[in-house]
Design a protein around this motif. Sequence first.
Motif, PDB file in Angstrom:
ATOM      1  N   ASN A  14       0.830  -1.212   0.000  1.00  0.00           N
ATOM      2  CA  ASN A  14       0.000   0.000   0.000  1.00  0.00           C
ATOM      3  C   ASN A  14       0.858   1.252   0.000  1.00  0.00           C
ATOM      4  N   ASN A  15       1.958   1.245   0.746  1.00  0.00           N
ATOM      5  CA  ASN A  15       2.846   2.414   0.809  1.00  0.00           C
ATOM      6  C   ASN A  15       3.655   2.574  -0.478  1.00  0.00           C
ATOM      7  N   ASP A  16       4.224   1.464  -0.978  1.00  0.00           N
ATOM      8  CA  ASP A  16       5.089   1.523  -2.155  1.00  0.00           C
ATOM      9  C   ASP A  16       4.342   2.003  -3.399  1.00  0.00           C
ATOM     10  N   PHE A  17       3.081   1.651  -3.520  1.00  0.00           N
ATOM     11  CA  PHE A  17       2.332   1.938  -4.744  1.00  0.00           C
ATOM     12  C   PHE A  17       1.131   2.855  -4.469  1.00  0.00           C
ATOM     13  N   ARG A  18       1.283   3.701  -3.482  1.00  0.00           N
ATOM     14  CA  ARG A  18       0.155   4.541  -3.055  1.00  0.00           C
ATOM     15  C   ARG A  18      -0.399   5.400  -4.188  1.00  0.00           C
ATOM     16  N   ASP A  19       0.462   6.002  -4.974  1.00  0.00           N
ATOM     17  CA  ASP A  19      -0.029   6.897  -6.032  1.00  0.00           C
ATOM     18  C   ASP A  19      -0.919   6.139  -7.013  1.00  0.00           C
TER      19      ASP A  19
ATOM     20  N   ALA B 127      -5.686  -8.342 -11.563  1.00  0.00           N
ATOM     21  CA  ALA B 127      -5.628  -7.460 -12.734  1.00  0.00           C
ATOM     22  C   ALA B 127      -5.334  -6.027 -12.292  1.00  0.00           C
ATOM     23  N   GLU B 128      -5.926  -5.605 -11.190  1.00  0.00           N
ATOM     24  CA  GLU B 128      -5.649  -4.265 -10.666  1.00  0.00           C
ATOM     25  C   GLU B 128      -4.230  -4.169 -10.123  1.00  0.00           C
ATOM     26  N   VAL B 129      -3.724  -5.281  -9.536  1.00  0.00           N
ATOM     27  CA  VAL B 129      -2.336  -5.292  -9.077  1.00  0.00           C
ATOM     28  C   VAL B 129      -1.403  -4.998 -10.249  1.00  0.00           C
ATOM     29  N   LYS B 130      -1.661  -5.618 -11.392  1.00  0.00           N
ATOM     30  CA  LYS B 130      -0.820  -5.383 -12.573  1.00  0.00           C
ATOM     31  C   LYS B 130      -0.814  -3.909 -12.951  1.00  0.00           C
ATOM     32  N   ASP B 131      -1.989  -3.277 -12.918  1.00  0.00           N
ATOM     33  CA  ASP B 131      -2.063  -1.838 -13.249  1.00  0.00           C
ATOM     34  C   ASP B 131      -1.284  -1.009 -12.239  1.00  0.00           C
ATOM     35  N   VAL B 132      -1.460  -1.319 -10.971  1.00  0.00           N
ATOM     36  CA  VAL B 132      -0.814  -0.543  -9.911  1.00  0.00           C
ATOM     37  C   VAL B 132       0.702  -0.678  -9.983  1.00  0.00           C
ATOM     38  N   VAL B 133       1.177  -1.902 -10.241  1.00  0.00           N
ATOM     39  CA  VAL B 133       2.625  -2.138 -10.303  1.00  0.00           C
ATOM     40  C   VAL B 133       3.241  -1.534 -11.565  1.00  0.00           C
ATOM     41  N   GLY B 134       2.454  -1.449 -12.636  1.00  0.00           N
ATOM     42  CA  GLY B 134       2.956  -0.868 -13.881  1.00  0.00           C
ATOM     43  C   GLY B 134       3.131  -1.843 -15.005  1.00  0.00           C
ATOM     44  N   PHE B 135       2.550  -3.040 -14.901  1.00  0.00           N
ATOM     45  CA  PHE B 135       2.621  -4.022 -15.975  1.00  0.00           C
ATOM     46  C   PHE B 135       1.685  -3.600 -17.122  1.00  0.00           C
ATOM     47  N   VAL B 136       2.030  -4.026 -18.326  1.00  0.00           N
ATOM     48  CA  VAL B 136       1.149  -3.835 -19.491  1.00  0.00           C
ATOM     49  C   VAL B 136       0.291  -5.082 -19.629  1.00  0.00           C
ATOM     50  N   ARG B 137      -1.016  -4.906 -19.721  1.00  0.00           N
ATOM     51  CA  ARG B 137      -1.908  -6.049 -19.914  1.00  0.00           C
ATOM     52  C   ARG B 137      -2.922  -5.737 -20.978  1.00  0.00           C
ATOM     53  N   SER B 138      -3.405  -6.769 -21.630  1.00  0.00           N
ATOM     54  CA  SER B 138      -4.369  -6.582 -22.707  1.00  0.00           C
ATOM     55  C   SER B 138      -5.762  -6.331 -22.143  1.00  0.00           C
TER      56      SER B 138
END
Length: 352
Positions: free
Chosen positions: A166-171, A341-352
């Motif tokens: 939560n802290n690392d990816f707050r933005d 799927a939301e984790v991927k967005d938050v971390v910065g992965f590209v997904r289809s």
Amino acid sequence: MAFKERVFSGMQPTGSLHLGNYLGAMVNWIEMQKTHECIYCVVDLHAITVWQDPKELKNAIRQVTAAYIASGLDPKKSILFNQSQVPEHAELAWVFNCVARLGWLNRMTQFKEKAGKDRENASVGLYAYPNLMAADILAYRATHVPVGEDQKQHLELARDIAQKFNNDFRDGIVEKGYADGIFFPPPDPVITGPATRVMSLRDGTKKMSKSEPSDMSRINLMDDADAIADKIKRAKTDMEPAPPSGLEELGARPEIDNLVGIYAALAGISKQAALDLLISTATEGPSIYTGLKRALTEVAVARLGPIRAEIIRLMNDPAEIDRILADGSKRARAIAGPIYAEVKDVVGFVRS
């Protein structure tokens, strides 16, 4: 954001489930499915942190599933599945491998106990086991986790991982609409049940365990009436000439305390009532605990006999067990998939 209350827990398919698993966890699981949304898993990914025979593992997964159902878990009320059928567990565990710190894992006492002196030959999976456990829980945003005392440290680590993520990816979390910055709610332990810590029949200072070399140390859910009677008859007591006079003295005599506690849990009575039974049935001489052991045998056979019979019935239809697991995994993925799927967005992965 307020998260829905959700329960997650699981057991490894290694060795036969025993009385400690039943009283220490499953009785509580059964009660919680009456009041909560519950997800119960056969954690087969955790099982292979030490080598397993593949053929035996498949059978063990089905047997643990059968034991869950036979004990009272309803696959229609709860989600029941095996971990390896839901890939979000392993994928989220890798993300958590990159969030958790080495220092955190170095403090985990269970790895030290299981790896022993030959730590260099332990699998990486055994070392990183707590990160996968965190993924098991947080993949569903579980808010409550029924655990034994021995798993409490791992759950505390899961809370640390949730908070650090939560802290690392707050933005990115806030951008996804989580205004308070909380993506993973820190899960709370639930350490309750009729006997949260059932001890070995051979040593009242050690927990009843599947890994104990002597089968006489535990009552397995697959033991028949004769085996249960023999194990209780041979269960260690002590050399004191009289039974404990009260609960305080009982607590200082671990073997007797264990037998009284097991009887109380199986009979559905208080520990004091069980101790009163022991005192009333005690005789003089080396057989002062015969009355307690006889009563314990009767209640254990009455309680566990139907569970054993149902496990055998279910195991005779492996296709039905596989169907239940497949249905459970589909329902589990319906929850874990969108979260990951939301984790991927938050971390910065590209997904289809």
